[in-house]
Design an enzyme around this catalytic site. Structure first.
Site, mmCIF file in Angstrom:
data_model
loop_
_atom_site.group_PDB
_atom_site.id
_atom_site.type_symbol
_atom_site.label_atom_id
_atom_site.label_comp_id
_atom_site.label_asym_id
_atom_site.label_seq_id
_atom_site.Cartn_x
_atom_site.Cartn_y
_atom_site.Cartn_z
ATOM 1 N N ASP A 1 19.449 37.705 -12.772
ATOM 2 C CA ASP A 1 18.170 37.971 -13.421
ATOM 3 C C ASP A 1 17.557 39.254 -12.864
ATOM 4 O O ASP A 1 17.531 39.474 -11.638
ATOM 5 C CB ASP A 1 17.226 36.792 -13.173
ATOM 6 C CG ASP A 1 15.872 36.976 -13.818
ATOM 7 O OD1 ASP A 1 15.738 36.669 -15.006
ATOM 8 O OD2 ASP A 1 14.944 37.438 -13.114
ATOM 9 N N CYS B 1 -2.870 4.860 2.907
ATOM 10 C CA CYS B 1 -3.985 3.942 2.648
ATOM 11 C C CYS B 1 -5.065 4.087 3.725
ATOM 12 O O CYS B 1 -4.756 4.102 4.927
ATOM 13 C CB CYS B 1 -3.487 2.499 2.614
ATOM 14 S SG CYS B 1 -4.767 1.292 2.186
ATOM 15 N N CYS C 1 0.841 -1.201 0.000
ATOM 16 C CA CYS C 1 0.000 0.000 0.000
ATOM 17 C C CYS C 1 0.873 1.247 0.000
ATOM 18 O O CYS C 1 2.074 1.191 0.287
ATOM 19 C CB CYS C 1 -0.891 0.052 1.242
ATOM 20 S SG CYS C 1 -1.966 -1.378 1.489
#
Length: 492
Positions: free
Chosen positions: A442, A38, A34
């Protein structure tokens, strides 16, 4: 993570969805595996064992839980963030290299022998490359069975199985149901109308919450190249160039998933298309780990609190993005789109799109390597940069893709004429998926940093950003988001 038994038990007992895909819980008494979240009553700790992959569980003789469907959990963030040989191998397997080229092809791309790569994967993942590819084929088969009316024989070969018998045996072993039972079960639980056009598949792409779609989908829509990408009816749509043909995908954000609608000319490309879409939207990231690290900086915490869960908008094709990065050097977003659209119209492969306005595939490097530089409305230096790039990509001297070593790629890019730190790092961030790529020069980053009281010069900002590692690419997204630019908003 799967070796820390105490931590894994706590995650299972608290049904912590953050660990879905990070490890899998196998229950010795029921022989079922699982995901940690679950919904069933957790088993006794002494009956649990933990595995790093679904393939490892299957190799140990466990079958997938029918309740939580662990085979459809988000991918492990390790393969998204790490750059070592095992992570690169996983990304290549997800891109279908083993199905197309076999284990020798995988090993050759990584620069290892077949024996070395098998030993490394088995030691860390509990399964070799064939078992990992088999688990992926099983999941592809399940998607096709449940979402298309294709005959089972066609699904078997489309999913990559060598025979119908191998397809039937694998589906029964992994899901404890026959292919016919899977289709009947899906029809009862989710009745669906047949697809509008042949080859159309609709599915949900899971992710780890939270996910902030504003900068993610907004960036892709605002920088969309006409003919290749578009925003239509609440979805980002684009064409895909795939190994066996081409496709068109529509991706629409939903509260708990991304709704994905794929139109493929060949269903064998399904696995590759899904994984490229997941990579495009950075869906296998761990936003909790990222945000916790960035929130620890008191100057950065308000940005994270205002819009947690930002992802890095990536790409479906690294070579395409590298070309677009060069076209976008020192020009506006609109100008970059115009330059790219001209290349697409002149050199792209035409496609039909009965549901929208997409017209072409983005041209591959081989198609661009022979173009006449005089036809480019670019400065002479940028023409040289573009032609050198596409030539290197076409002849293989520069490799960009899922299995690329990011540091080697950086060095090769930096050696090309016209490639400065900004271009190299934006390619590392968005094309190569480096979570620590950083753009201190930037303009948008520097402006946002100054507004927060952070150093504005590249050198000082780089030094200050050391505390954000290894998630500086995500820090860039938060800094960009302070500007009221179209890339930071979902289109109307």
């Amino acid at each position: 993570m799967h070796t820390d038994t105490e931590r894994c038990v706590r995650a299972v007992q608290s049904k912590d969805a953050r660990f879905d895909g990070v490890f899998f819980t196998a229950v010795r008494t029921t022989r079922i595996y699982c995901r940690p979240s679950c919904p069933v009553v957790p088993p006794k700790p002494e009956n649990m064992e933990f595995h790093p992959t679904a393939a490892s569980c299957q190799r140990a003789g466990f079958r997938a839980c029918k309740r939580c469907r662990p085979d459809t959990s988000p991918g492990s963030p390790q393969w998204d963030a790490r750059a070592d040989s095992v992570a690169r191998a996983m990304r290549l397997i997800q891109d279908g290299v083993v199905d197309r080229e076999g284990v020798p092809g995988l090993a050759a791309r990584l620069g290892y022998s077949t024996r070395q790569i098998e030993r490394q994967l088995l030691a860390e993942l509990g399964a070799g490359p064939l078992a990992l590819a088999r688990a992926q084929r099983a999941q592809t088969a399940r998607v096709l069975i449940e979402t298309t009316p294709l005959p089972m024989a066609e699904i078997a070969f489309a999913a990559g199985f060598a025979s119908i018998r191998a397809f039937n045996d694998t589906v029964r072993e992994v899901f404890a149901l026959t292919p016919g039972d899977l289709r009947a079960r899906a029809a009862r639980s989710r009745p669906a109308a047949p697809p509008a056009t042949p080859g159309t598949i609709t599915l949900r792409l899971p992710f780890r919450a939270p996910l902030n779609p504003s900068n993610l989908i907004g960036h892709l829509a605002a920088t969309a190249v006409p003919g290749v990408e578009e925003w239509r009816d609440g979805a980002y749509r684009r064409t895909l160039s795939l190994p066996y043909g081409h496709g068109i995908v529509a991706l629409a954000p939903r509260p708990d998933h991304i709704l994905c609608r794929l139109s493929l000319t060949d269903p064998r490309d399904l696995t590759r298309a899904i994984n490229r879409c997941r990579r495009l939207l950075d869906l296998d990231a761990d936003p909790v780990a990222v945000d916790e690290r960035l929130r620890a900086d008191p100057l950065f915490a308000p940005l994270v609190d205002a819009g947690p869960g930002r992802r890095v908008p990536r790409t479906v094709d690294a070579a395409e993005f590298a070309v677009r990065a060069v076209l976008g050097q020192q020009v506006s977003t609109a100008a970059a789109r115009t330059h790219a659209a001209r290349l697409v119209t002149a050199h792209g492969t035409p496609v039909d799109d009965p549901e929208g306005g997409l017209t072409h595939l983005f041209p591959d490097p081989a198609a661009l390597a022979g173009l006449d530089p005089e036809t480019l409305a670019l400065p002479r230096s940028r023409r040289t940069t573009l032609l050198t790039l596409v030539t290197a990509l076409a002849d293989g001297s520069l490799a960009l893709g899922p299995g690329t070593d990011t540091e080697e790629a950086r060095a090769r890019l930096a050696a090309l004429p016209g490639f400065g730190p900004w271009t190299t790092e934006i390619i590392a961030m968005r094309a190569l998926g480096d979570p620590d790529a950083f753009l201190p020069g930037d303009l948008g980053v520097r402006r946002a940093a100054a507004g927060l009281g952070l150093p504005a010069t590249p050198a000082a900002l780089t030094a200050r950003a050391a505390r954000w590692r290894p998630w500086r690419a995500y820090a860039v997204q938060y800094l960009w988001a302070t500007d009221d630019h179209p890339i930071n908003h979902l289109p109307a």
